[in-house]
Design an enzyme around this catalytic site. Structure first.
Site, short mmCIF file in Angstrom:
data_model
loop_
_atom_site.label_atom_id
_atom_site.label_comp_id
_atom_site.label_asym_id
_atom_site.label_seq_id
_atom_site.Cartn_x
_atom_site.Cartn_y
_atom_site.Cartn_z
N ARG A 1 0.78 -1.22 0.05
CA ARG A 1 -0.08 -0.08 -0.10
C ARG A 1 0.82 1.30 -0.21
O ARG A 1 0.25 2.47 -0.15
CB ARG A 1 -1.01 0.09 1.00
CG ARG A 1 -2.40 -0.77 0.83
CD ARG A 1 -3.11 -1.04 1.76
NE ARG A 1 -2.53 -1.58 3.02
CZ ARG A 1 -3.08 -1.94 4.33
NH1 ARG A 1 -4.15 -1.37 4.43
NH2 ARG A 1 -2.56 -2.41 5.38
N TYR B 1 27.63 32.50 -3.96
CA TYR B 1 27.89 30.92 -3.81
C TYR B 1 29.15 30.84 -3.44
O TYR B 1 30.13 31.07 -4.07
CB TYR B 1 27.55 30.37 -5.12
CG TYR B 1 28.03 28.99 -5.25
CD1 TYR B 1 27.24 27.91 -4.30
CD2 TYR B 1 28.89 28.44 -6.14
CE1 TYR B 1 27.80 26.74 -4.26
CE2 TYR B 1 29.36 27.06 -6.02
CZ TYR B 1 28.79 26.17 -4.78
OH TYR B 1 29.13 25.01 -5.09
N ASN C 1 33.81 26.81 -8.89
CA ASN C 1 34.68 25.73 -8.51
C ASN C 1 34.39 24.41 -9.19
O ASN C 1 34.85 23.40 -9.10
CB ASN C 1 33.91 25.32 -6.96
CG ASN C 1 32.44 24.89 -7.15
OD1 ASN C 1 31.61 25.27 -7.98
ND2 ASN C 1 31.98 23.94 -6.28
#
Ligand code: UD1
Ligand code: CA
Length: 455
Positions: free
Chosen positions: A18, A352, A372
């Site tokens: 289920r 960032y 990066n």
């Protein structure tokens, strides 16, 4: 009680469908931890030093996942699903080691805590042979009913086998049992399967023990704590209960939650006293926040550590490996991944920082990006203490900026910058006097000429 040895047997061989999932039911998570691991934690919390996990035939995924739990349980396979007593006997080898207490638990009952298990063990210590943890569900349909005579538990009748009168009983089997180790094998081996489902019911040991004159006891737990999960709606219900409990614990331990119902924790979230968590914050797995920090609204943290006096957000994202040292700041719309933000450094706006070190006291201007990734590998950016990175700069890794380095706004920095140097990574500005007006007049004249031609 601590001197009594205890084996916990967790049944997880019944594979319901289920959940509508490719993933085995007991691996579905509550607060980021598989249900079955929650059950194991409760067992260990109740002094169940040894854990036996019974899985179904071919349940390799469960086996693999269980191997990663620390400490990992001993795994037994129930080749055929012939009932709960049969499942317990799959762990026969463990039972025969000779424990004082045996706890039987279900892998899909993740809200169980140590307390009712300890209460059941206490009854064994007082001489009971079998202890059943009962509860009173809002709707008893589907559960085994606890049949009492003269105030004593004498049998458990499964729903399908119950008479009309028995079905009216509201006190039900929560699915947790404690069995005295010295009686376990003889009781379990006497269970038969002549019932509506043709299964070997664990619950039959109550009647067997009673007939032998052994003491059987029922204890009671909250319906919440024995909630069994069969579909994703119940999974969400259990998650909500878990979150409610944890928020309360957090607040009682000194964490301020302004709107607790909007803050989501993981099973392992740690937060120190006097830290303030504003509304709508998500803590994924592996987050540690020290005392006296502030997590502003709408922040998303995962695998990160935040030291004392630091500020995060609003709208900040800390990804795995983000380490904010004392009194550092990561502000709005900033993302930090696998990077150390050293003491007092500021990453305040739209930035960032990934695979990097931001030195103590450095200031990272708005819109700064550590570049990066080159599409193949990740590279490191090392920013020295006290450095100042002007807004909208791109730092192309691998790159080193020395202590006190100063980067002009809008720079693309591709070469290392010495300490205290000023780096420009862009064309210098040039202004030509009067040239603006001259251009404007020329364009206006051309537009007027085109218009005249059309008329
Ligand atoms: C069981 C109890 C019932 C109780 C209810 C509480 C029995 C016979 N009945 O009923 O009294 O009120 O739980 O939720 O014990 N399992 C195996 N192998 C098997 C059968 C079951 O590992 O062969 C495991 C399942 O994975 C599950 C647990 O045992 O975790 C319970 O089995 P299930 O079939 O769900 O029992 P219920 O009918 O719910
Ligand atoms: Ca069930």
């Amino acid at each position: 009680m601590t001197e009594r040895s205890c084996l916990s047997i967790i049944l997880a061989a019944g594979e319901g469908t289920r959940m509508k999932s490719a993933k085995p039911k007991v691996l579905h998570e509550i607060a980021g931890l598989p249900m079955v691991a929650h059950v194991m934690n409760a067992a260990r919390g109740a002094g169940g030093t040894e854990v036996a996990l019974v899985i179904g035939h071919g349940a390799d995924e469960v086996r693999k996942a269980a191997g990663r739990f620390k400490p990992s349980p001993e795994i037994f396979t129930q080749e055929q699903r012939l009932g709960t007593a049969h499942a317990v006997l799959a762990a026969r080898e463990a039972i025969e080691q000779g424990y004082d207490d045996i706890l039987v638990m279900f892998g899909d009952t993740p809200l169980i805590e140590a307390e009712p298990l300890l209460a059941a063990r206490a009854k064994l210590a007082e001489g009971a042979a079998v202890v059943v943890v009962g509860f009173r569900p809002a709707d008893p349909a589907g559960y085994g009913r606890l049949i009492e005579r003269d105030g004593k538990l004498v049998a458990i009748r499964e729903d399908k086998d119950a008479s009309e009168a028995e079905r009216k009983i509201g006190f039900c089997n929560g699915g947790l049992m404690a069995i005295a180790g010295k009686h376990a094998m003889s009781l379990l081996e006497r269970v038969g399967n002549s019932n509506a489902k043709g299964e070997y019911y664990l619950t039959d040991i109550v009647e067997i023990a009673t007939s032998e004159g052994l003491e059987v006891v029922a204890t009671e737990a909250s319906a919440e704590s024995v909630l069994g999960i069969n579909n994703r709606s119940e999974l969400a219900e259990a998650e909500a209960i878990w979150q409610r409990r944890r928020r309360r614990q957090m607040m009682l331990s000194g964490v301020t939650l302004i709107a607790p119902e909007t803050v989501h924790f993981s099973h392992d979230t740690e937060i120190g006293a006097d830290t303030l968590v504003e509304p709508n914050v998500w803590f994924g797995p592996g987050v540690r926040v020290a005392e006296g920090a502030t997590i502003h609204a709408f922040s998303h943290l995962e695998g990160a550590s935040v030291a004392t006096g630091s500020q995060v957000g609003p709208f900040a994202r800390l990804r795995p490996g983000a380490e904010l040292q004392e009194k550092s700041k990561v502000g709005n719309f900033c993302e930090v991944k696998k990077a150390v933000i050293e003491k007092g450094a500021k990453v305040n706006h739209l930035t960032y920082i990934g695979d990097a070190r931001v030195g103590a006291g450095a200031n990272i201007g708005a819109g700064t990006i550590t570049c990066n990734y080159d599409g193949y590998g990740k590279h490191f950016t090392d920013i020295g203490a006290g450095a100042f990175i002007g807004s909208n700069s791109s730092l192309v890794a691998p790159i080193i900026l020395g202590d006190g380095a100063y980067v002009a706004s809008g720079s693309v920095i591709t070469e290392n910058v010495d300490g205290d140097a000023l780096a420009f990574g862009r064309a210098r500005q040039k202004a030509i006097p009067g040239k603006g007006r001259e251009l404007r007049e020329r364009f206006a004249a051309a537009a007027a000429a085109r218009k005249a031609e059309k008329e």
